[in-house]
Design an enzyme around this catalytic site. Structure first.
Site: not given
Length: 108
Positions: A59-61, A63, A87
């Protein structure tokens, strides 16, 4: 073209091993409790900290970074699943987060 698996945040199992590849300041503001934090640019040096026998939900901010990290991990023998929407989608879905700052967790 990659055959990388992408799942929405609503499909992430509650016991999933989550790898967060955002920067330190993003992690500190808000993250999934129990997630492993390795910023994307540190992944090649630190991927040995991860269990190759575990499925990793990356996961990141939003995708993008997690997509790159998951593709890299897949290419190095790991099973990685990109969390679509990152996120931002996690927070929008009302899923639980914690922060390192003592403040209400947020997504930067």
């Amino acid at each position: 073209m990659s055959d990388l698996q992408n799942v929405p945040v609503t499909a992430v199992p509650s016991d999933a091993r989550i790898l967060d590849v955002r920067e330190d300041y993003e992690w500190e503001a808000g993250h999934v409790d129990g997630a492993v934090h390795i910023p994307l640019d540190q992944l090649p040096a630190r991927f040995g900290e991860l269990d190759p026998d575990e499925d990793l939900h990356v996961i990141c901010r939003a995708g993008g970074r997690s997509q790159r990290a998951a593709e890299w991990l897949e290419g190095n023998g790991y099973t990685a699943i990109n969390v679509s929407g990152g996120m931002g989608a996690w927070a929008d879905a009302g899923k639980p987060m914690v922060s390192e700052t003592g403040s209400e967790p947020t997504v930067l």
